[in-house]
Design an enzyme around this catalytic site. Structure first.
Site, PDB file in Angstrom:
ATOM      1  N   ARG A   1       0.760  -1.258  -0.044  1.00  0.00           N
ATOM      2  CA  ARG A   1      -0.103   0.079   0.092  1.00  0.00           C
ATOM      3  C   ARG A   1       0.882   1.244   0.118  1.00  0.00           C
ATOM      4  O   ARG A   1       2.025   1.320   0.600  1.00  0.00           O
ATOM      5  CB  ARG A   1      -0.701   0.108   1.304  1.00  0.00           C
ATOM      6  CG  ARG A   1      -1.883   1.291   1.337  1.00  0.00           C
ATOM      7  CD  ARG A   1      -2.961   0.919   0.441  1.00  0.00           C
ATOM      8  NE  ARG A   1      -4.396   1.769   0.799  1.00  0.00           N
ATOM      9  CZ  ARG A   1      -5.160   2.113  -0.073  1.00  0.00           C
ATOM     10  NH1 ARG A   1      -5.222   1.387  -1.091  1.00  0.00           N
ATOM     11  NH2 ARG A   1      -6.297   2.652   0.349  1.00  0.00           N
TER      12      ARG A   1
ATOM     13  N   GLU B   1      -6.131   3.963  -7.072  1.00  0.00           N
ATOM     14  CA  GLU B   1      -7.218   4.670  -6.622  1.00  0.00           C
ATOM     15  C   GLU B   1      -8.110   4.998  -7.880  1.00  0.00           C
ATOM     16  O   GLU B   1      -8.639   4.265  -8.237  1.00  0.00           O
ATOM     17  CB  GLU B   1      -6.728   5.902  -5.669  1.00  0.00           C
ATOM     18  CG  GLU B   1      -7.793   6.029  -4.503  1.00  0.00           C
ATOM     19  CD  GLU B   1      -9.153   6.284  -4.475  1.00  0.00           C
ATOM     20  OE1 GLU B   1      -9.810   5.254  -4.563  1.00  0.00           O
ATOM     21  OE2 GLU B   1      -9.834   7.381  -5.142  1.00  0.00           O
TER      22      GLU B   1
ATOM     23  N   THR C   1      -8.727   0.740 -10.089  1.00  0.00           N
ATOM     24  CA  THR C   1      -8.290  -0.472  -9.621  1.00  0.00           C
ATOM     25  C   THR C   1      -8.393  -1.598 -10.541  1.00  0.00           C
ATOM     26  O   THR C   1      -9.478  -1.506 -11.540  1.00  0.00           O
ATOM     27  CB  THR C   1      -8.863  -0.957  -8.252  1.00  0.00           C
ATOM     28  OG1 THR C   1      -8.761   0.051  -7.488  1.00  0.00           O
ATOM     29  CG2 THR C   1      -8.213  -2.011  -7.651  1.00  0.00           C
TER      30      THR C   1
HETATM   31  N1  GLU Z   1      -8.412   3.098  -3.552  1.00  0.00           N
HETATM   32  C1  GLU Z   1      -9.464   2.260  -3.210  1.00  0.00           C
HETATM   33  C2  GLU Z   1      -9.075   1.223  -2.212  1.00  0.00           C
HETATM   34  O1  GLU Z   1      -8.051   1.073  -1.790  1.00  0.00           O
HETATM   35  C3  GLU Z   1      -9.832   1.268  -4.511  1.00  0.00           C
HETATM   36  C4  GLU Z   1     -10.207   1.898  -5.576  1.00  0.00           C
HETATM   37  C5  GLU Z   1     -11.058   1.307  -6.332  1.00  0.00           C
HETATM   38  O2  GLU Z   1     -11.054   0.059  -6.448  1.00  0.00           O
HETATM   39  O3  GLU Z   1     -11.844   1.975  -7.146  1.00  0.00           O
HETATM   40  O4  GLU Z   1      -9.797   0.618  -1.352  1.00  0.00           O
END
Ligand code: GLU
Length: 595
Positions: free
Chosen positions: A106, A427, A407
């Protein structure tokens, strides 16, 4: 790939066979959303990435080798969802050791990050989401390249350098632009148009590329080859890192923008030492039982593993069966809302292990499930549970709901039984919209996954920004064993809806007895503890009347939820590889030896 309306059937599959990039020699075979057979399996959202992964398996590579090569290819062909400018969570099942391990790659916040990171000092109010996103402020220190390197070293059989090469070739020779790729650019045209490097790559002549044209990315190919020659330190200590920091600290705003952007584009504070101090984590997976299954997921800073496990535990208290679909969906929606209340209140990067452990126990599930009424939906939002109480007494604060759309997820298994379930992201679709000049990849806006202000007052919010802190995620790469043997691996993009998508596919497959391809194709709904359920139109038309009669309320429809990939393990070493038949333009599943 075409965007089709969401349909809960798999018979369309044959119409959706898609060919990988002709640039990739191993990829002559068209790939569809379902493949069954032996010798190893790959499922991703993209035919070229799946073909690259299959080729690595065919040449004797293992699941980790194939996953890294496919992931690097997605950096070229799915650049708006994931790449070396972002982060993710890698879950690995080692067949010989019968052990599930994870890598937390992360993104982390800068060392100087304060709780007020997303508060405008000019007026003391939080930035608009888009203002925060398209800025240097949103960029977390990327963990993806370190993840690939660590996975290859720990569990792979080939060098990272060799695994980057197929992707570099796709970057040089190009791949055909499809409707999804074009649409993702069109949706981001105003943001992309503010930066020369992004414009040059994705807005040729000032507009999104035509469907069917060839998209190349020689800069990213060169970056991959530089990494292959010199190692990942070029990003964490060297010239690529220097360019990342420069981009974050001085966003390269174009003097000849395409379109207008409504907000100032603010600099961020990431430094060279944030990059050189970046460390992967290797947390133990979350683990829980559902019926005769053992479910492994991703621990914090993702909330995915805890939330999926808690909801499954709640479902298990209900004695659900295939014969009563409405009851199963009613409990699915209630269990989701209750787990989201707890996740929002208790789960963040620094939640004590004791609390995480408690949230996935059967006794906690009982304490939460006792509120569910068989014939009447709970009023949402429901309050979180009280960690110090034993009865059916909720605490007194509610929580927010979030949704992203970007994602990507991939699932790989090899002939030895090893499995990789990997979700990675930048993101939002398009990340922070800044391609690092000369390097060919977009930066993430992952830090906007922090809550900008306390959502849990008067209680503490576990997901506020802080120095070096990682924002809470919903990514839920999940591996399920049955009697100690692999049964199913799955994951999806979709922001906070990831948790409910993974849960719903498990419900469809395990409780409702659907085949894996049907469980993937079935219409989706997501209840994340807010007044209205978010549902795909076909879910609402099919199940809405019965659920509304129980008191559930629906918010506005959403065109689609998630873009999952999965592999099921069948007797005698066989695989059912499964990808979306329609969502996000359909995915691509393949096996080494088709049956
Ligand atoms: N940033 C999101 C997360 O880590 C994921 C974004 C997405 O799947 O659209 O949960």
């Amino acid at each position: 790939m075409r965007i089709l309306p969401v349909l809960g059937v798999t018979s369309l599959s044959a119409a959706l066979l898609v060919a990988p990039s002709p640039a990739f020699a191993g990829g002559a075979q068209p790939l569809g959303p379902t493949a069954t057979g032996y010798g190893g399996a790959v499922s991703t959202v993209d035919p070229t990435a799946t073909a690259v992964g299959l080729d690595v398996l065919r040449k004797g590579g293992n699941a980790v080798d194939a996953a890294v090569a496919a992931a690097a290819t997605l950096g070229i062909t799915e650049p708006f969802s994931a790449g070396i400018g972002g982060g993710g969570f890698f879950v690995y099942y080692d067949a010989r050791k019968r052990k599930v391990s994870t890598i937390d790659g992360r993104e982390s916040g800068p060392a100087t990050m304060k709780e007020t990171h997303f508060i405008d000092p000019a007026d003391n109010t939080p930035y608009d989401f888009q203002e925060a996103r398209v800025s240097g402020l949103s960029v977390g220190t990327p963990g993806t390249l370190a993840t690939w390197d660590a996975a290859a070293r720990k569990w792979g059989s080939k060098s990272l350098s060799s695994l980057l090469e197929p992707a570099a070739r796709v970057g040089d020779k190009g791949f055909p632009v499809d409707a999804t790729f074009r649409q993702q650019i069109a949706d981001n045209a105003a943001a992309f148009g503010q930066f020369d490097a992004t414009k040059a790559l994705y807005l040729p002549g000032g507009a999104p590329p035509a469907v069917g044209s060839t998209q190349r990315n020689p800069d990213l190919a060169a970056t991959y080859r530089l990494i292959a020659r010199k190692g990942i330190d070029v990003l964490y200590e060297g010239e690529v890192g220097r360019d990342i920091v420069k981009t974050v600290q001085n966003p390269p705003v174009s003097s000849t923008p395409v379109g207008t952007w409504a907000f100032p584009i603010r600099p961020g504070t990431m430094t060279k030492s944030d990059l050189s101090n970046y460390k992967l984590r290797f947390p133990a997976p979350t683990k829980s039982k559902f019926r005769d299954l053992t479910v492994y997921g991703m621990s914090t800073p993702s909330s995915g593993g805890v939330a999926v496990s808690e909801a499954l535990n709640i479902l298990e208290t209900a004695g659900l069966s295939q014969s009563d679909v409405t009851k199963a969906l009613h409990y699915y929606l209630e269990a989701s809302a209750l787990s989201f209340a707890d996740r929002n209140r208790y789960v963040g990067a620094y939640t004590p292990q004791k609390v995480l452990d408690k949230l996935v126990t059967d006794s906690w599930a009982k304490q939460r499930a006792c509120q569910i009424k068989p014939n009447a939906a709970l009023v949402k939002p429901v309050p979180p549970g009280d960690l110090n109480a034993t009865g059916c007494t909720p605490a007194t604060v509610g929580g927010p709901t979030e949704q992203g759309q970007s994602t990507t997820n991939l699932t790989v298994a090899d002939r030895w039984g090893n499995i990789v379930e990997y979700t990675f992201t930048i993101e939002q679709t398009g990340g922070n919209a800044m391609v690092v000049p000369g390097r060919g990849f977009l930066l993430n806006n992952e830090l906007t996954d922090f809550n900008f202000t306390n959502t849990q007052a008067p209680a503490a919010d576990p997901n506020l920004p802080g120095p070096n802190k990682r924002p809470r995620s919903s990514m839920s790469p999940t591996i399920v064993l049955k009697d100690g043997q692999p049964f199913l691996a799955l994951g999806s993009p979709g922001g906070a809806t990831i948790i409910t998508t993974v849960l719903q596919i498990l419900l469809n497959r395990v409780v409702l007895g659907q085949s894996l391809p049907d469980a993937m194709a079935a219409p989706r709904a997501s209840q994340r503890n807010s007044a209205g359920i978010q549902a795909e139109p076909s879910f609402r038309t099919t199940y809405g009347p019965a659920l509304t009669a129980l008191g559930h309320t629906f918010g506005p429809d959403v065109p689609e939820l998630g873009a999952a990939t999965a592999i099921e393990f069948t007797r005698g070493g066989g695989f059912i590889a499964s990808a979306e038949p329609a969502r996000r333009g359909a995915g691509a599943a393949g096996v080494v030896h088709p049956r």
